[in-house]
Design a protein around this motif. Structure first.
Motif, PDB file in Angstrom:
ATOM      1  N   GLY A  54      -1.400  10.021 -20.406  1.00 52.98           N
ATOM      2  CA  GLY A  54      -0.373   9.708 -21.390  1.00 52.98           C
ATOM      3  C   GLY A  54       0.498  10.906 -21.734  1.00 52.98           C
ATOM      4  O   GLY A  54       1.309  10.848 -22.644  1.00 52.98           O
ATOM      5  N   ASN A  55       0.333  12.013 -21.015  1.00 52.55           N
ATOM      6  CA  ASN A  55       1.086  13.236 -21.283  1.00 52.55           C
ATOM      7  C   ASN A  55       2.364  13.296 -20.465  1.00 52.55           C
ATOM      8  O   ASN A  55       2.470  12.684 -19.399  1.00 52.55           O
ATOM      9  CB  ASN A  55       0.221  14.460 -20.962  1.00 52.55           C
ATOM     10  CG  ASN A  55      -0.728  14.784 -22.082  1.00 52.55           C
ATOM     11  OD1 ASN A  55      -0.457  15.657 -22.883  1.00 52.55           O
ATOM     12  ND2 ASN A  55      -1.841  14.070 -22.168  1.00 52.55           N
ATOM     13  N   ALA A  56       3.329  14.075 -20.957  1.00 53.61           N
ATOM     14  CA  ALA A  56       4.591  14.295 -20.249  1.00 53.61           C
ATOM     15  C   ALA A  56       4.438  15.490 -19.316  1.00 53.61           C
ATOM     16  O   ALA A  56       3.665  16.415 -19.582  1.00 53.61           O
ATOM     17  CB  ALA A  56       5.709  14.562 -21.250  1.00 53.61           C
ATOM     18  N   TYR A  57       5.188  15.459 -18.240  1.00 53.89           N
ATOM     19  CA  TYR A  57       5.266  16.568 -17.291  1.00 53.89           C
ATOM     20  C   TYR A  57       6.701  17.063 -17.283  1.00 53.89           C
ATOM     21  O   TYR A  57       7.634  16.273 -17.380  1.00 53.89           O
ATOM     22  CB  TYR A  57       4.852  16.121 -15.885  1.00 53.89           C
ATOM     23  CG  TYR A  57       3.398  15.739 -15.814  1.00 53.89           C
ATOM     24  CD1 TYR A  57       2.446  16.670 -15.448  1.00 53.89           C
ATOM     25  CD2 TYR A  57       2.984  14.452 -16.151  1.00 53.89           C
ATOM     26  CE1 TYR A  57       1.102  16.335 -15.416  1.00 53.89           C
ATOM     27  CE2 TYR A  57       1.639  14.106 -16.121  1.00 53.89           C
ATOM     28  CZ  TYR A  57       0.707  15.053 -15.755  1.00 53.89           C
ATOM     29  OH  TYR A  57      -0.624  14.716 -15.730  1.00 53.89           O
ATOM     30  N   ILE A  58       6.861  18.371 -17.155  1.00 56.73           N
ATOM     31  CA  ILE A  58       8.192  18.956 -17.079  1.00 56.73           C
ATOM     32  C   ILE A  58       8.386  19.573 -15.700  1.00 56.73           C
ATOM     33  O   ILE A  58       7.423  19.899 -15.008  1.00 56.73           O
ATOM     34  CB  ILE A  58       8.438  19.995 -18.190  1.00 56.73           C
ATOM     35  CG1 ILE A  58       7.386  21.112 -18.152  1.00 56.73           C
ATOM     36  CG2 ILE A  58       8.503  19.325 -19.558  1.00 56.73           C
ATOM     37  CD1 ILE A  58       7.668  22.268 -19.105  1.00 56.73           C
ATOM     38  N   ALA A  59       9.657  19.725 -15.333  1.00 51.94           N
ATOM     39  CA  ALA A  59      10.010  20.253 -14.013  1.00 51.94           C
ATOM     40  C   ALA A  59      10.285  21.741 -14.102  1.00 51.94           C
ATOM     41  O   ALA A  59      11.356  22.155 -14.546  1.00 51.94           O
ATOM     42  CB  ALA A  59      11.222  19.513 -13.461  1.00 51.94           C
ATOM     43  N   LEU A  60       9.310  22.549 -13.705  1.00 50.38           N
ATOM     44  CA  LEU A  60       9.498  23.994 -13.581  1.00 50.38           C
ATOM     45  C   LEU A  60       9.799  24.319 -12.122  1.00 50.38           C
ATOM     46  O   LEU A  60       9.615  23.482 -11.231  1.00 50.38           O
ATOM     47  CB  LEU A  60       8.242  24.745 -14.025  1.00 50.38           C
ATOM     48  CG  LEU A  60       7.838  24.609 -15.490  1.00 50.38           C
ATOM     49  CD1 LEU A  60       6.624  25.487 -15.777  1.00 50.38           C
ATOM     50  CD2 LEU A  60       8.976  24.960 -16.420  1.00 50.38           C
ATOM     51  N   HIS A  61      10.206  25.549 -11.872  1.00 47.64           N
ATOM     52  CA  HIS A  61      10.510  25.971 -10.501  1.00 47.64           C
ATOM     53  C   HIS A  61       9.320  25.726  -9.564  1.00 47.64           C
ATOM     54  O   HIS A  61       9.495  25.321  -8.422  1.00 47.64           O
ATOM     55  CB  HIS A  61      10.916  27.448 -10.481  1.00 47.64           C
ATOM     56  CG  HIS A  61      11.144  27.976  -9.108  1.00 47.64           C
ATOM     57  ND1 HIS A  61      12.228  27.596  -8.339  1.00 47.64           N
ATOM     58  CD2 HIS A  61      10.420  28.818  -8.339  1.00 47.64           C
ATOM     59  CE1 HIS A  61      12.153  28.189  -7.163  1.00 47.64           C
ATOM     60  NE2 HIS A  61      11.075  28.947  -7.147  1.00 47.64           N
ATOM     61  N   GLN A  62       8.100  25.953 -10.051  1.00 46.97           N
ATOM     62  CA  GLN A  62       6.904  25.786  -9.225  1.00 46.97           C
ATOM     63  C   GLN A  62       6.510  24.322  -9.048  1.00 46.97           C
ATOM     64  O   GLN A  62       5.581  24.021  -8.325  1.00 46.97           O
ATOM     65  CB  GLN A  62       5.718  26.554  -9.836  1.00 46.97           C
ATOM     66  CG  GLN A  62       5.922  28.037  -9.941  1.00 46.97           C
ATOM     67  CD  GLN A  62       6.694  28.450 -11.199  1.00 46.97           C
ATOM     68  OE1 GLN A  62       7.110  27.636 -12.016  1.00 46.97           O
ATOM     69  NE2 GLN A  62       6.913  29.745 -11.338  1.00 46.97           N
ATOM     70  N   GLY A  63       7.183  23.418  -9.728  1.00 49.59           N
ATOM     71  CA  GLY A  63       6.871  21.996  -9.624  1.00 49.59           C
ATOM     72  C   GLY A  63       6.488  21.423 -10.974  1.00 49.59           C
ATOM     73  O   GLY A  63       6.660  22.064 -12.013  1.00 49.59           O
ATOM     74  N   PRO A  64       5.937  20.214 -10.982  1.00 46.95           N
ATOM     75  CA  PRO A  64       5.569  19.563 -12.239  1.00 46.95           C
ATOM     76  C   PRO A  64       4.387  20.253 -12.915  1.00 46.95           C
ATOM     77  O   PRO A  64       3.435  20.660 -12.248  1.00 46.95           O
ATOM     78  CB  PRO A  64       5.148  18.153 -11.803  1.00 46.95           C
ATOM     79  CG  PRO A  64       5.569  18.008 -10.398  1.00 46.95           C
ATOM     80  CD  PRO A  64       5.695  19.364  -9.822  1.00 46.95           C
ATOM     81  N   VAL A  65       4.470  20.384 -14.229  1.00 52.46           N
ATOM     82  CA  VAL A  65       3.351  20.887 -15.028  1.00 52.46           C
ATOM     83  C   VAL A  65       3.270  20.057 -16.301  1.00 52.46           C
ATOM     84  O   VAL A  65       4.261  19.505 -16.761  1.00 52.46           O
ATOM     85  CB  VAL A  65       3.469  22.392 -15.385  1.00 52.46           C
ATOM     86  CG1 VAL A  65       3.525  23.260 -14.146  1.00 52.46           C
ATOM     87  CG2 VAL A  65       4.654  22.662 -16.274  1.00 52.46           C
ATOM     88  N   VAL A  66       2.068  19.992 -16.866  1.00 56.25           N
ATOM     89  CA  VAL A  66       1.897  19.329 -18.152  1.00 56.25           C
ATOM     90  C   VAL A  66       2.763  20.081 -19.161  1.00 56.25           C
ATOM     91  O   VAL A  66       2.707  21.307 -19.238  1.00 56.25           O
ATOM     92  CB  VAL A  66       0.412  19.363 -18.591  1.00 56.25           C
ATOM     93  CG1 VAL A  66       0.249  18.819 -20.004  1.00 56.25           C
ATOM     94  CG2 VAL A  66      -0.464  18.600 -17.605  1.00 56.25           C
ATOM     95  N   ALA A  67       3.570  19.344 -19.911  1.00 55.71           N
ATOM     96  CA  ALA A  67       4.415  19.981 -20.924  1.00 55.71           C
ATOM     97  C   ALA A  67       3.523  20.742 -21.905  1.00 55.71           C
ATOM     98  O   ALA A  67       2.509  20.226 -22.363  1.00 55.71           O
ATOM     99  CB  ALA A  67       5.237  18.923 -21.657  1.00 55.71           C
ATOM    100  N   LYS A  68       3.903  21.991 -22.174  1.00 52.01           N
ATOM    101  CA  LYS A  68       3.156  22.876 -23.080  1.00 52.01           C
ATOM    102  C   LYS A  68       1.687  23.005 -22.671  1.00 52.01           C
ATOM    103  O   LYS A  68       0.792  23.013 -23.502  1.00 52.01           O
ATOM    104  CB  LYS A  68       3.263  22.374 -24.519  1.00 52.01           C
ATOM    105  CG  LYS A  68       4.692  22.332 -25.025  1.00 52.01           C
ATOM    106  CD  LYS A  68       4.758  21.851 -26.453  1.00 52.01           C
ATOM    107  CE  LYS A  68       6.203  21.798 -26.900  1.00 52.01           C
ATOM    108  NZ  LYS A  68       6.353  21.293 -28.256  1.00 52.01           N
ATOM    109  N   TYR A  69       1.433  23.127 -21.368  1.00 51.71           N
ATOM    110  CA  TYR A  69       0.048  23.154 -20.878  1.00 51.71           C
ATOM    111  C   TYR A  69      -0.809  24.280 -21.450  1.00 51.71           C
ATOM    112  O   TYR A  69      -2.013  24.081 -21.619  1.00 51.71           O
ATOM    113  CB  TYR A  69      -0.018  23.116 -19.345  1.00 51.71           C
ATOM    114  CG  TYR A  69       0.313  24.408 -18.654  1.00 51.71           C
ATOM    115  CD1 TYR A  69      -0.683  25.348 -18.390  1.00 51.71           C
ATOM    116  CD2 TYR A  69       1.598  24.696 -18.241  1.00 51.71           C
ATOM    117  CE1 TYR A  69      -0.386  26.539 -17.755  1.00 51.71           C
ATOM    118  CE2 TYR A  69       1.904  25.887 -17.613  1.00 51.71           C
ATOM    119  CZ  TYR A  69       0.907  26.802 -17.367  1.00 51.71           C
ATOM    120  OH  TYR A  69       1.190  27.980 -16.738  1.00 51.71           O
TER     121      TYR A  69
END
Length: 197
Positions: A54-69
């Motif tokens: 149910g978490n959001a993922y953000i697009a960083l240069h390295q690829g998708p990561v959990v937002a505020k991981y």
């Protein structure tokens, strides 16, 4: 999935633990863990209509990561004594400290799915899993709208991200080339695709 922040945290921890408990030595690079969580959520969305975390993922240069991981994933893993991030040169692996025995939000099928994703992504290099995630149209669109141009990271639309699974699904083409009658029907439809009804 409309759930509380507390439930999202617990779901994310369970998913991370299911992945970490499935890799040899209970150790995974943080880049790989983020990608494994992303693909676990994508495959679950494809199969069940909902993500696991149910978490959001953000697009960083390295690829998708959990937002505020760091706050949503690493801090709760460490404060609960379940896992800890270590520093090993440039790598920052997350290491299992103690397994969890029972899962509240993940049934046996989802746990097996987490194990399959972990098996695929766990042993790869961080560069290769980042490259895989760069093929994802959801990441590509969000990256183009955000970090690529110096703007803040943008959340990934998981429905757009699902397209990667459809494009890579070997089942979609299975048997078509071997079945001459089916291939002929598809070719006929394709040949008349632009004709009005």
């Amino acid at each position: 999935m409309n759930v509380s922040s507390e439930e999202k945290r617990d779901r994310l921890l369970e998913a991370a633990m299911a992945i970490l408990q499935s890799v040899p030595g209970g150790r995974m690079k943080i880049v790989n863990l983020n990608k494994a969580l992303f693909y676990l959520d994508l495959v679950a969305l494809q199969r069940t209509g909902e993500t696991v975390t149910g978490n959001a993922y953000i697009a960083l240069h390295q690829g998708p990561v959990v937002a505020k991981y760091p706050q949503r994933l690493l801090k709760p893993l460490e404060s609960s004594g379940l896992a800890q991030q270590e520093t090993n040169g440039r790598e920052k692996p997350v290491v299992l400290r103690r397994p969890i025995g029972s899962f509240r939000y993940m049934d046996v099928g989802l746990q097996r799915l987490a194990a399959a994703v972990a098996k695929r992504i766990g042993p790869d290099t961080a560069a290769s899993v980042s490259d895989l995630s760069h093929e994802n149209p959801g990441w590509q669109l969000a990256y183009e709208m955000g970090q690529k141009h110096g703007a803040p990271p943008v959340p990934i639309n998981m429905l757009i991200a699902l397209q990667q699974l459809a494009d890579d699904d070997p089942w979609l083409g299975q048997g078509i080339d071997d079945d001459e009658e089916l291939r002929a029907l598809i070719d006929t439809v394709d040949a008349h695709a632009s004709e009005p009804w």
